[in-house]
Design a protein around this motif. Sequence first.
Motif, PDB file in Angstrom:
ATOM      1  N   ASP A 178      65.441   7.518  58.691  1.00  0.00           N
ATOM      2  CA  ASP A 178      64.665   7.998  57.552  1.00  0.00           C
ATOM      3  C   ASP A 178      63.396   7.176  57.406  1.00  0.00           C
ATOM      4  O   ASP A 178      63.389   5.988  57.712  1.00  0.00           O
ATOM      5  N   GLY A 179      62.367   7.814  56.884  1.00  0.00           N
ATOM      6  CA  GLY A 179      61.134   7.083  56.605  1.00  0.00           C
ATOM      7  C   GLY A 179      60.215   7.894  55.715  1.00  0.00           C
ATOM      8  O   GLY A 179      60.258   9.128  55.725  1.00  0.00           O
ATOM      9  N   THR A 180      59.393   7.178  54.952  1.00  0.00           N
ATOM     10  CA  THR A 180      58.398   7.813  54.091  1.00  0.00           C
ATOM     11  C   THR A 180      57.037   7.235  54.457  1.00  0.00           C
ATOM     12  O   THR A 180      56.897   6.014  54.600  1.00  0.00           O
ATOM     13  N   HIS A 236      58.134  12.722  54.285  1.00  0.00           N
ATOM     14  CA  HIS A 236      59.462  12.115  54.313  1.00  0.00           C
ATOM     15  C   HIS A 236      60.173  12.696  55.532  1.00  0.00           C
ATOM     16  O   HIS A 236      60.311  13.917  55.652  1.00  0.00           O
ATOM     17  N   ALA A 237      60.566  11.829  56.448  1.00  0.00           N
ATOM     18  CA  ALA A 237      61.194  12.256  57.700  1.00  0.00           C
ATOM     19  C   ALA A 237      62.646  11.794  57.751  1.00  0.00           C
ATOM     20  O   ALA A 237      62.960  10.677  57.370  1.00  0.00           O
ATOM     21  N   ILE A 294      56.680  17.512  53.399  1.00  0.00           N
ATOM     22  CA  ILE A 294      55.364  17.003  53.027  1.00  0.00           C
ATOM     23  C   ILE A 294      55.041  17.518  51.635  1.00  0.00           C
ATOM     24  O   ILE A 294      55.169  18.709  51.359  1.00  0.00           O
ATOM     25  N   SER A 295      54.637  16.609  50.773  1.00  0.00           N
ATOM     26  CA  SER A 295      54.243  16.995  49.415  1.00  0.00           C
ATOM     27  C   SER A 295      53.032  16.168  49.014  1.00  0.00           C
ATOM     28  O   SER A 295      52.777  15.097  49.582  1.00  0.00           O
ATOM     29  N   PHE A 296      52.283  16.681  48.049  1.00  0.00           N
ATOM     30  CA  PHE A 296      51.170  15.889  47.553  1.00  0.00           C
ATOM     31  C   PHE A 296      51.754  14.693  46.831  1.00  0.00           C
ATOM     32  O   PHE A 296      52.747  14.812  46.112  1.00  0.00           O
TER      33      PHE A 296
END
Length: 125
Positions: free
Chosen positions: A70-72, A85-86, A97-99
């Motif tokens: 996981d990663g951001t 966020h993966a 993907i978000s703003f």
Amino acid sequence: MSNKIDKFISALKKAEGDELVFSTGRPVRIRIGDDEKVVLDQEDGADQVDKLVQPCLSEDEQESYLAGPDGTYFYDSPDGRVKFHARRKGPNIMVTISFSEEEAAEEAAAPAAEDDASVLEGFES
């Protein structure tokens, strides 16, 4: 410099969506509330998702992104700052993907165009 993922981020902004979703074996989608809208009706492979995301990351972030699970990460797209966020599990990957929240807070705090005149009333240049 523009990246290939920027056209998807533009679509997210135009649709006023909550998040853009890339996941292996599924088409690219935009989530708006509880609904999903297909943006690209083609199933993604992990390598395709990686090729879209990696150019938006620093070298250190790319290593972390590929290592998972996981990663951001953040990216300054032409349409504004976004949060990636993966999540990885075996050969599968899902990237949302978000703003970013700070971008949303800035937009909410900025006066609307129709409010500008009343805020600065009497201060003509």
